[in-house]
Structures are given as C-alpha cells and as structure tokens.
Motif scaffolding. Sequence first.
Motif, PDB file in Angstrom:
ATOM      1  N   LEU A 210       0.828  -1.210   0.000  1.00  0.00           N
ATOM      2  CA  LEU A 210       0.000   0.000   0.000  1.00  0.00           C
ATOM      3  C   LEU A 210       0.860   1.257   0.000  1.00  0.00           C
ATOM      4  O   LEU A 210       0.535   2.246  -0.670  1.00  0.00           O
ATOM      5  CB  LEU A 210      -0.933  -0.013   1.206  1.00  0.00           C
ATOM      6  CG  LEU A 210      -2.013  -1.099   1.206  1.00  0.00           C
ATOM      7  CD1 LEU A 210      -2.760  -1.108   2.531  1.00  0.00           C
ATOM      8  CD2 LEU A 210      -2.986  -0.914   0.043  1.00  0.00           C
ATOM      9  N   LYS A 211       1.955   1.226   0.753  1.00  0.00           N
ATOM     10  CA  LYS A 211       2.844   2.387   0.794  1.00  0.00           C
ATOM     11  C   LYS A 211       3.471   2.634  -0.576  1.00  0.00           C
ATOM     12  O   LYS A 211       3.597   3.783  -1.026  1.00  0.00           O
ATOM     13  CB  LYS A 211       3.937   2.171   1.837  1.00  0.00           C
ATOM     14  CG  LYS A 211       4.943   3.307   1.901  1.00  0.00           C
ATOM     15  CD  LYS A 211       6.022   3.037   2.936  1.00  0.00           C
ATOM     16  CE  LYS A 211       7.053   4.171   2.961  1.00  0.00           C
ATOM     17  NZ  LYS A 211       8.117   3.923   3.976  1.00  0.00           N
ATOM     18  N   THR A 212       3.851   1.561  -1.264  1.00  0.00           N
ATOM     19  CA  THR A 212       4.543   1.691  -2.544  1.00  0.00           C
ATOM     20  C   THR A 212       3.596   2.072  -3.676  1.00  0.00           C
ATOM     21  O   THR A 212       3.930   2.889  -4.537  1.00  0.00           O
ATOM     22  CB  THR A 212       5.253   0.376  -2.901  1.00  0.00           C
ATOM     23  OG1 THR A 212       6.185   0.047  -1.868  1.00  0.00           O
ATOM     24  CG2 THR A 212       5.988   0.487  -4.227  1.00  0.00           C
ATOM     25  N   HIS A 213       2.399   1.500  -3.673  1.00  0.00           N
ATOM     26  CA  HIS A 213       1.525   1.621  -4.840  1.00  0.00           C
ATOM     27  C   HIS A 213       0.285   2.492  -4.638  1.00  0.00           C
ATOM     28  O   HIS A 213      -0.394   2.809  -5.616  1.00  0.00           O
ATOM     29  CB  HIS A 213       1.073   0.222  -5.279  1.00  0.00           C
ATOM     30  CG  HIS A 213       2.201  -0.649  -5.729  1.00  0.00           C
ATOM     31  ND1 HIS A 213       2.787  -0.545  -6.972  1.00  0.00           N
ATOM     32  CD2 HIS A 213       2.879  -1.634  -5.072  1.00  0.00           C
ATOM     33  CE1 HIS A 213       3.761  -1.433  -7.087  1.00  0.00           C
ATOM     34  NE2 HIS A 213       3.831  -2.102  -5.950  1.00  0.00           N
ATOM     35  N   ASP A 237       9.159  -0.749   5.626  1.00  0.00           N
ATOM     36  CA  ASP A 237      10.277  -0.867   4.693  1.00  0.00           C
ATOM     37  C   ASP A 237      10.037  -2.017   3.726  1.00  0.00           C
ATOM     38  O   ASP A 237       9.217  -2.901   3.949  1.00  0.00           O
ATOM     39  CB  ASP A 237      11.592  -1.106   5.437  1.00  0.00           C
ATOM     40  CG  ASP A 237      11.954   0.048   6.358  1.00  0.00           C
ATOM     41  OD1 ASP A 237      11.777   1.202   5.939  1.00  0.00           O
ATOM     42  OD2 ASP A 237      12.379  -0.225   7.496  1.00  0.00           O
ATOM     43  N   GLY A 238      10.818  -1.998   2.675  1.00  0.00           N
ATOM     44  CA  GLY A 238      10.862  -3.143   1.772  1.00  0.00           C
ATOM     45  C   GLY A 238       9.903  -3.027   0.609  1.00  0.00           C
ATOM     46  O   GLY A 238       8.903  -2.326   0.641  1.00  0.00           O
ATOM     47  N   GLU A 239      10.252  -3.754  -0.459  1.00  0.00           N
ATOM     48  CA  GLU A 239       9.409  -3.849  -1.637  1.00  0.00           C
ATOM     49  C   GLU A 239       8.554  -5.101  -1.511  1.00  0.00           C
ATOM     50  O   GLU A 239       9.061  -6.189  -1.269  1.00  0.00           O
ATOM     51  CB  GLU A 239      10.274  -3.930  -2.899  1.00  0.00           C
ATOM     52  CG  GLU A 239      10.853  -2.604  -3.346  1.00  0.00           C
ATOM     53  CD  GLU A 239       9.790  -1.675  -3.910  1.00  0.00           C
ATOM     54  OE1 GLU A 239       8.822  -2.173  -4.507  1.00  0.00           O
ATOM     55  OE2 GLU A 239       9.927  -0.455  -3.741  1.00  0.00           O
ATOM     56  N   ALA A 240       7.266  -4.941  -1.661  1.00  0.00           N
ATOM     57  CA  ALA A 240       6.359  -6.071  -1.530  1.00  0.00           C
ATOM     58  C   ALA A 240       6.173  -6.764  -2.878  1.00  0.00           C
ATOM     59  O   ALA A 240       6.116  -6.114  -3.926  1.00  0.00           O
ATOM     60  CB  ALA A 240       5.019  -5.599  -1.006  1.00  0.00           C
ATOM     61  N   ASP A 241       6.099  -8.083  -2.851  1.00  0.00           N
ATOM     62  CA  ASP A 241       5.742  -8.854  -4.031  1.00  0.00           C
ATOM     63  C   ASP A 241       4.277  -8.532  -4.357  1.00  0.00           C
ATOM     64  O   ASP A 241       3.376  -8.871  -3.575  1.00  0.00           O
ATOM     65  CB  ASP A 241       5.904 -10.343  -3.726  1.00  0.00           C
ATOM     66  CG  ASP A 241       5.488 -11.227  -4.890  1.00  0.00           C
ATOM     67  OD1 ASP A 241       4.905 -10.720  -5.861  1.00  0.00           O
ATOM     68  OD2 ASP A 241       5.742 -12.450  -4.819  1.00  0.00           O
TER      69      ASP A 241
END
Length: 303
Positions: A210-213, A237-241
């Motif tokens: 949700l944070k990334t996209h 943190d981190g990139e989610a699959d």
Amino acid sequence: MAELAPAPVGRAPSPFGAVVKAFVPAPVRRMKGRFDVNGRVLGRLGPLEVRLARSRDEVKAAQQLRYRVFYEEMSAQPSRLQKLTRRDKDGFDRYCDHLLVIDGARGGSLANQIVGTYRLMRQEGAEMAGSFYTAQEFEIGPLLARHPGKRFLELGRSCVLKEYRGKRSVELLWQGIWAYVQQHRIDVLFGCASLAGTDLKALELPLAFLKTHAAAPAEWQVRAQPRKGVLRGEDVDGEADPRRALAALPPLLKGYLRIGGYIGADAVVDYQFGTTDVLVVVPVSNIHPRYVEYYGADSRFVA
C-alpha cells in the motif's frame, strides 16, 4: 473499528464486476440529526432492494445486524451494554444516515429482512456530533482544512450477512452510496479500511504494498492519532511482491484502490475489533468513468 472494508464485506466479490444502474434520491428533509428520503427505494436487484433507514426502529435493526456480524460471527469484543442490548450502537449513529439492503423474500419482521448495512456521515452530521468517527484513529482535521470547499462523506460500519456476501448485495450497497453521492454532491469519500489481525509484523507485506503503490499525495495525506498500536509509514520498509500482497488485501479495499483511492501513511491497531486499520481517501473526481457508468451519472428512483 473496521470502517470502509471490515472483513464481512471485504470477503465478498468486488462490487465493480457487473453493470448496474444507480438512482438519484429525491430532495431530503431534516430529521433529528439524520436525513430521510421519504422511504423511496434507491435500487433493486431481484428480491433485494436498497434504501435509507426511515425510522429509529430501522436504525435499531441495522445495529442488531452489525452486532450479529461483528460480535457473534467475528472476534470483536462487546461492552456490557452491547451484550445486554445485542446492538452495535454508538453516539455517532444518530448523526448518520443508515443504508439498508433488504430481502423482502425472507418474510417475518423487518429486522429479519435487513441483510446488509452501511453507515454514512456527512460533514453536517460530523459537526453536530463533534467530529467524524474516523477522527478517533486518524487526524482528519488537516485534511478538511486543506479542502475547505469540498463536501466529505465518511463511510463506515459496513456489514453483510454471511449468506448474502455475493456480488448482488455489495453491488446494491454501492448503488445506494453512489446515489447518495450524487444527491448530496459529495466530493470526497473516506473512512477506515481494515486488515484482519493485530500483528503489525505479520501485516508488513500488504502495508508495504500500500505504501509503494497507493500512498496518498501530500494534499490527501492523513496521519494517525498519537496512540499505542500505531505503525508509522516511515517505519514500513521493503518492496512487496505485488501478487502476494494483493492476495492479502480484502477485495473491497482492492476495489477502492481500483477506482482511484489513496491510502494514508500510517496503520492503527483496533484491539476491540481485532483489526489493523488504514485510512482510505477517494476523491470522487478520481473515479474512472467506466465505474460511474456502472451506476449511472444521471438516473432516478425505483418506484
């Protein structure tokens, strides 16, 4: 409390999977903190119809349905009063409109026929109540201050009986919401969306996604109230699959993202309801035209 997408509705198929028409309500009249549409039906699908509650007894029936779903079926913890009355009731109910999905084929009392509900609070109601319900978890004031000319609508307390959690009931709820948006010229929808569970570590995957996209831009950003059980966005943190993350999101929350919703930076644990909440903001201008066409920008009541 789980607002925009509590688990009972979230497990239902997306409401945007079929084309249905919406119906614009008739002029409303003031009614003791709530608003009434003179009993008119907002839409029908087969034996199901959607409309606003007309009386205190119908609001009471909606509260009884909420109790059945939140406290008897799910893991929410009722207060002594809620146990005694078997109603999910709070001080905001009197300042809201209550959308109902009714199955007349069930027979019996109206309370038995109400199979779904959604609580709608406009700014006029929030001013009378002293705040929006969502303000208990998130700092709504700055958002409103940044958009002084816009009309906000808070969506909450949504639930559908287990046996009705197919697309028809959810479509009708959305049909009713869209009619309400058109009638009251709403500019922004918002509320809490829930992820099942209170273990923030276990929810890192969907929260990172949700944070990334879906992070809200500055003009629509909302932060959590300072309290225990808050995960700040900067700590995610981190990139989610994407595939795994999407599978972990409730379908109704995915529906909000699909129509142009934004997610606030922080997550808040709601221990009473056993959920972790994020703030969803949907500017009506973001909603893709194809979804508007599903519900009808220009439409009427069902008689």
